[in-house]
Design an enzyme around this catalytic site. Structure first.
Site, short mmCIF file in Angstrom:
data_model
loop_
_atom_site.label_atom_id
_atom_site.label_comp_id
_atom_site.label_asym_id
_atom_site.label_seq_id
_atom_site.Cartn_x
_atom_site.Cartn_y
_atom_site.Cartn_z
N THR A 29 2.28 -2.73 0.13
CA THR A 29 0.80 -2.81 0.13
C THR A 29 0.44 -4.10 -0.60
O THR A 29 0.44 -5.16 0.00
CB THR A 29 0.15 -1.58 -0.54
OG1 THR A 29 0.72 -1.38 -1.83
CG2 THR A 29 0.38 -0.34 0.30
N THR A 38 2.35 4.90 -7.83
CA THR A 38 2.02 4.91 -6.39
C THR A 38 3.15 4.24 -5.79
O THR A 38 3.18 3.06 -5.62
CB THR A 38 0.87 4.06 -5.95
OG1 THR A 38 -0.28 4.68 -6.37
CG2 THR A 38 0.77 4.04 -4.44
N GLU A 89 0.69 -5.43 -10.18
CA GLU A 89 -0.48 -6.21 -9.80
C GLU A 89 -1.00 -7.08 -10.94
O GLU A 89 -1.38 -6.59 -12.00
CB GLU A 89 -1.60 -5.27 -9.35
CG GLU A 89 -1.39 -4.73 -7.96
CD GLU A 89 -2.45 -3.69 -7.60
OE1 GLU A 89 -3.26 -3.34 -8.46
OE2 GLU A 89 -2.44 -3.25 -6.43
#
Lengths: 383, 383
Positions: free
Chosen positions: B146, B179, B259
């Protein structure tokens, strides 16, 4: 409209040179009586700063004649030497005012792990004593600011009596108080036990429900003093209501000035089996960085609300929860609700309403978004 | 060096159009046997996504012949319709492969609260089946990305047997998994109960000790498959060690790619009364935004370490705690230690060592800093 609004209190704020900016950094609030009733609530952090350790002892007797506060240094995690500095400060205030050190509370705010420059602080205390006046509350409010952009003050009027207050705090806002120093004053006649109970109630529904960034300070201090100068004896309910109004007013000012924030977010959890469940679910949202960054980006990301609540043990069924953001029920029965495009997040105020459909209790937690400015301010704070 | 490194597994990754970028978004991993033993660990979030609900049922029997994974949509909080979509996907895979839907696990990742475009996903599954190959593991790893900047893969060699793996995850890394979607494969002969125990042990000391941003996903899934194709039956210890090595390798890759992160931070709490205490104290640091922003700013702000630990119930005395940052003991006995100026935080790796001096246990939690880029990525994610 501050701590000097009630009769019989004087205050001052001076620049002692603790801050490199040269801004005011020492404040003093003095109670001229006749009563010297006091109450306090302190941080629950297990590394309480030296001034917290000191003031806890002082306040145990519920009697207080003065509070000296400084910004420019927290005097936290400074060991026995730091405690001695606090003690010396209280002794100095006492000597200047002709009272006992055990009648002087101390509160500090600023960087943790650094000793205070006593050669600057003590002359600052002397200067503050010389400047004490019945309209010095605003100067005191200014002298306790750290990253605050504006001083925080409040006044609440009773029938013939008044509650006044000053506060600082613009980050580390969290449960069990914030890095927050608050001084409340009242000229009402209030017995010590009643003042303590009313103050605890007032903080529990105001600052303890503000959770700006989940970080609990080592220095949080809320002190209330009642001198009876008005001669009026309000009821328990009246005192509690006035203190609650004052603390809520100050809490909302802290929220509005939180470091780097662009949103004030009220998370109301209703339909809860208990108030504790509502608070737990609300706090989980308030501490979820992904939700807070989404709101910074004006994104009504209700999935992150559910993901946050899904980490708690609050009573609910996953297929029963509704989420409404600024009036739009974007999630129904734990699944897709009305179109998220209908949510307007362009303003500063955001209301997130979660219905757990598991009971009849509710509570609101207030928080801020997680912004680029927050990261910037807090990465550059001590450097 | 992926899920297709062990014998008897095929994989594929294709672009089905779930992502607007046109990047690969559907992956398939197939076990060609002879055994079809499997084990899994799922998110503990109380809003489990549809694929989690489905795969939990499938894995209850510890038998599995295929895993289909998609990025570009989490299929979480999508209600009964979302569950039907997952069911349809499994049926489609089963029909294409000539197996039963109850032998197909499903995993999804992406935005919560949005239905998957089934008109694109099902043709994608068909295309993936057509592309299955014994060297398709890398393509599968790419198709589950992702916000990951690189695919994550691992291989661990035993004597005559192999463990391979792929993972995705670059945010929401948190306890009870991240996640994070992980598929592990091995050609060893491993009984179902042993595989489940070894996998649970492997995850508990790897991904469950990575706490990048404290946010627990609705979709976390770790699946392990063992087909016995090598004919080798390793010991319990050998299987556990290999799975732990594979999961730790993948966990460190997730950490390194979190991130917006600029730091990989290892918080080791030693001298703890229990491993639970060490984990609690380490996690409190990992979730403290003020500490994480300070580290982003190369500021060895040990006061924020203490303030974080001070919110926990771990056993310690405030005047006994030491903190060492990248080799410099900046805090001794809960107070000022060696000069903070000696701490070099210019690199990506930061080691924070906390000695509670309350026992003999220790544990490490891994986290990242809180950066401006993190806020930017997560505020812009769905818009």
């Amino acid at each position: 409209m501050t701590v000097t609004s009630p009769q019989g209190f004087r205050a001052a704020g001076v620049a002692a040179g603790l801050k490199t900016s040269g801004n005011p950094d020492v404040a003093l609030v003095v109670n001229d009586g006749p009563d010297d009733v006091a109450a306090a609530v302190f941080t629950t952090n297990r590394f309480p700063a030296a001034p917290v350790l000191w003031s806890r002892q002082v306040l145990a007797a519920h009697r207080l004649k003065a509070v000296v506060l400084n910004s420019g240094g927290a005097n936290a995690c400074t060991g026995p030497e730091g405690f001695a500095d606090t003690h010396t400060t209280a002794e100095h205030v006492a000597a200047e005012l002709g009272i006992g050190a055990g009648e002087v509370a101390v509160a500090s705010t600023g960087l943790i792990g650094v000793r205070l420059p006593m050669d600057k602080l003590l002359p600052g205390v002397t200067a503050a004593v010389a400047k004490l006046s019945a309209d010095g509350g605003t100067a005191a409010a200014q002298a306790i600011m750290t990253t605050d952009s504006v001083p925080k003050t409040t006044v609440q009027r009773g029938e013939g009596w008044t509650v006044g207050g000053i506060a600082k705090g613009a980050g580390m806002l969290a449960p069990s108080l914030a890095t927050m120093l608050v001084v409340l004053t009242t000229d009402a006649v209030v017995p010590p036990a009643l003042l303590q109970t009313a103050l605890a109630q007032a903080t529990s529904v105001s600052v303890e429900r503000v959770d700006s960034d989940g970080c609990l300070s080592t220095n949080d201090t809320v002190i209330a003093m009642a001198n009876g100068a008005s001669g009026v004896t309000p009821t328990v309910e009246e005192v509690t209501a006035a203190l609650t109004a004052a603390m809520t007013d100050l809490a909302m000012q802290l929220l509005a000035d939180a470091e780097g924030s662009t949103k004030d977010i009220a998370i109301t959890v209703r339909g809860a089996a208990s108030v504790a469940d509502a608070l737990t679910a609300g706090r989980a949202c308030a501490r979820n960085n992904l939700l807070k960054t989404a709101l910074f980006g004006n994104d009504p990301n209700w999935g992150r609300v559910l993901a946050a609540i899904g980490t708690t043990d609050a009573a609910f069924e996953a297929d029963q929860v509704d989420v409404t953001i600024n009036g739009v029920t974007v999630c129904r029965n734990g699944a897709i609700g009305d179109p998220r495009e209908g949510v307007d997040l362009s303003g500063r105020a955001i209301a997130i309403d979660v219905d757990l459909r598991a009971g009849t209790e509710e509570a609101t937690i207030w928080t801020n978004d997680l912004s680029i400015a927050y990261v910037h301010e807090n990465s550059a704070y001590s450097t």
